[in-house]
Enzyme design. Structure first.
Site, PDB file in Angstrom:
ATOM      1  N   THR A   1     -33.099   3.888 -40.087  1.00 33.74           N
ATOM      2  CA  THR A   1     -33.305   2.447 -40.020  1.00 33.74           C
ATOM      3  C   THR A   1     -34.799   2.189 -40.012  1.00 33.74           C
ATOM      4  OG1 THR A   1     -31.248   2.064 -38.806  1.00 33.74           O
ATOM      5  CG2 THR A   1     -32.915   0.347 -38.681  1.00 33.74           C
TER       6      THR A   1
ATOM      7  N   LYS B   1     -28.622  -3.925 -42.077  1.00 31.38           N
ATOM      8  CA  LYS B   1     -28.648  -3.279 -40.764  1.00 31.38           C
ATOM      9  C   LYS B   1     -29.441  -4.101 -39.763  1.00 31.38           C
ATOM     10  CE  LYS B   1     -28.483  -0.148 -37.501  1.00 31.38           C
ATOM     11  NZ  LYS B   1     -28.939   1.239 -37.645  1.00 31.38           N
TER      12      LYS B   1
ATOM     13  N   LYS C   1     -36.284  -1.038 -31.153  1.00 33.76           N
ATOM     14  CA  LYS C   1     -36.936  -0.726 -32.435  1.00 33.76           C
ATOM     15  C   LYS C   1     -36.355  -1.583 -33.554  1.00 33.76           C
ATOM     16  CE  LYS C   1     -35.893   2.298 -35.680  1.00 33.76           C
ATOM     17  NZ  LYS C   1     -35.490   3.550 -36.368  1.00 33.76           N
TER      18      LYS C   1
END
Length: 288
Positions: A93, A168, A243
């Protein structure tokens, strides 16, 4: 198929093992001796150098912590070392801009590439039930889909390069805000004298229902097994959720769109992660 797998951490280790179970020859690399040892025990052929791992493969899968590392590995260890014509599947990611730049660089050097970040956490990685959201050309997706299907229950083509990462980040923005709201609901119910199980039985069948409640309840002993039943260990670490939220906020700024709940969720997880970054993100209920 001969597949190189780079990045054998909490997620990558289980993913690589599932590729072996599906009958692929997996050439694995990680900086950690322990991770390489586990991968070897799971049937992978391990290497002490990523450049060696990608020799003579048809596909390279990466599962790495951030965009800087992905860029370094692809540009330094994969491009020019893996056979021309191989397909690169980055399941990390990272930010959309880096993904798109790397996709262009891959194409220029004769590689197909998809960005294929995952949803599902450690248990899904080990169990082969991840959801992959995939960015790339239709041709690249067609090549990647059989590989990803060996590691997941759903493989969805989101669009061109970067679309998987975009999906995502948007998904986890929703997840973060929903989890916080779920935690607040349970704590308020408790303060008002409602039993948590009774509240779950009601809300899980009413309009307050969400994945955060019915699949990943933050209250121990309520709903299906989740990290809350294991002192919030395992699952999806708070530091990783933070994050992703930071990446989502950067993307929102670049796109010029307002995400006030996403920003507030990021701030709450940032404060919680200062001392509890290793705990599952549902542990944020402890801060209420």
């Amino acid at each position: 198929m001969k597949i190189a797998f780079i990045g054998l951490g909490n997620m990558g280790g289980g993913m690589a093992a599932n590729l072996v179970k599906a009958g692929h020859e997996v050439r694995a690399f990680d900086l950690s001796d322990e991770a390489r040892g586990t991968a070897q025990g799971n049937g992978c052929v391990v290497f002490a150098d990523a450049k060696e791992a990608v020799q003579d493969v048809e596909a390279v899968v990466t599962m790495l912590p951030n965009g800087g590392i992905v860029k370094s590995v692809l540009e330094g260890d994969v491009f020019g070392h893996a056979p021309a014509g191989a397909i690169v599947l980055d399941c990390s990611t990272i930010d959309v801009a880096t993904t798109r730049a790397l996709s262009e660089a891959a194409s220029a050097q004769g590689y197909a590439m998809v960005d294929a970040p995952v949803s599902g956490g450690i248990a899904a990685a080990n169990g082969g039930t991840l959801t992959f959201m995939v960015g790339g050309t239709a041709e690249a997706f067609a090549r990647a889909e059989p590989i990803l299907s060996a590691m997941g229950k759903a493989v969805i083509h989101a669009g061109d390069a970067g679309a998987g990462e975009a999906a995502k980040l948007c998904n986890n923005l929703i997840l973060a805000a929903t989890m916080i709201a779920t935690c607040e609901g349970f704590k308020l119910a408790e303060k008002l004298g409602l039993d948590s199980q009774v509240f779950y039985d009601i809300s899980s069948k009413a309009t307050g229902q969400s994945w955060s409640m019915t699949s990943y309840c933050p209250v121990p002993g309520v709903g299906p097994q989740s990290p809350s039943d294991n002192e919030y260990k395992g699952g999806f670490a708070t530091a990783l959720m933070l994050k992703d939220l930071k990446l989502a906020m950067e993307a929102a700024e670049t796109a010029g769109t307002s995400t006030p709940l996403g920003q507030h969720s990021k701030d709450l997880y940032e404060a919680f992660a200062a001392e509890h970054g290793a705990l599952d993100f549902s542990a944020i209920i402890k801060s209420l």
